[in-house]
Design a protein around this motif. Sequence first.
Motif, mmCIF file in Angstrom:
data_model
loop_
_atom_site.group_PDB
_atom_site.id
_atom_site.type_symbol
_atom_site.label_atom_id
_atom_site.label_comp_id
_atom_site.label_asym_id
_atom_site.label_seq_id
_atom_site.Cartn_x
_atom_site.Cartn_y
_atom_site.Cartn_z
ATOM 1 N N ALA A 1 0.822 -1.218 0.000
ATOM 2 C CA ALA A 1 0.000 0.000 0.000
ATOM 3 C C ALA A 1 0.850 1.260 0.000
ATOM 4 N N LEU A 2 2.120 1.182 0.447
ATOM 5 C CA LEU A 2 2.986 2.358 0.401
ATOM 6 C C LEU A 2 3.298 2.749 -1.040
ATOM 7 N N GLY A 3 3.516 1.745 -1.869
ATOM 8 C CA GLY A 3 3.781 2.008 -3.277
ATOM 9 C C GLY A 3 2.553 1.931 -4.155
ATOM 10 N N GLY A 4 1.424 1.481 -3.591
ATOM 11 C CA GLY A 4 0.199 1.343 -4.374
ATOM 12 C C GLY A 4 0.273 0.236 -5.401
ATOM 13 N N LEU A 5 0.993 -0.840 -5.078
ATOM 14 C CA LEU A 5 1.232 -1.907 -6.046
ATOM 15 C C LEU A 5 0.809 -3.260 -5.505
ATOM 16 N N ARG B 1 -14.726 3.894 -3.595
ATOM 17 C CA ARG B 1 -14.871 2.737 -2.707
ATOM 18 C C ARG B 1 -14.609 1.403 -3.378
ATOM 19 N N ASN B 2 -14.440 1.408 -4.687
ATOM 20 C CA ASN B 2 -14.065 0.191 -5.386
ATOM 21 C C ASN B 2 -12.555 0.035 -5.519
ATOM 22 N N ARG B 3 -11.826 1.077 -5.181
ATOM 23 C CA ARG B 3 -10.368 1.066 -5.310
ATOM 24 C C ARG B 3 -9.721 0.832 -3.956
ATOM 25 N N PRO B 4 -8.534 0.248 -3.931
ATOM 26 C CA PRO B 4 -7.851 0.051 -2.648
ATOM 27 C C PRO B 4 -7.252 1.352 -2.123
#
Length: 241
Positions: free
Chosen positions: A29-33, A219-222
């Motif tokens: 989640a820090l890199g969004g990957l 709300r569909n995205r992390p």
Amino acid sequence: MPARYAVYYAPSAGDVLHQAMTPLLGRDALGGLNVPQATPPGVDPVFWKAVTRVPAHYGLHATLKAPFELRHSGMDSQLLRSTGEVASRFLPFAIPSLSLAYLGKEEKGFYALVPSTKCSLLSFLERACVMDLDAFRAPLKTEDVARRGHLSLEERSNLYMWGYHRVLDSFQFHITLTDGIADAGLRALVGAGLRKALEGVLDAPLRIDALTLFKQENRNRPFSAVARLPFANVQTAQETA
């Protein structure tokens, strides 16, 4: 759907907890990957992927200010500054050790990392995030209130006052690792696997030295980190997205 923000404790990319848990969640989640997902020893990979879907969606974190929509559009830069101001009022500290616990009952519960002993500094930090950043929070929608289901009087009061039911006196610092596991045998299997996978994390100190502002585009995205905002005496904020 509008974006949501949250203020979390999240370990830095170099922290042993981040390095241990990121492969297990299958997401950084820090890199969004997304990353290739590892599985704890003895646990079925298909089951593990299913039981970590929601924790991966939110990212490796402990909640300090629960997800909220902005009261007014265009407040995001001010929210970032104000979160940094809250962080600057604290000095780094450490939780002496972490334990693995199953919080709640059966399918309503989940595995999490929790402090092995009470840490009052965590309560002070959470209180500052909840109260000092609440001016940015839009009132809850009716459906957000409804999905909480049955709450105690204190929890319902917290929900309406602060946007989340487990705050202040009801706060418990925890780093969520799984969804609920109704079957007792599977629950024990997962617990044993996590203890093996996290041998380098359990019973070791956890350094708390920053707040991390997270954002969810809709709300569909992390959720992904926007910035890691250091406490006093920590050199510079680390931009992560």
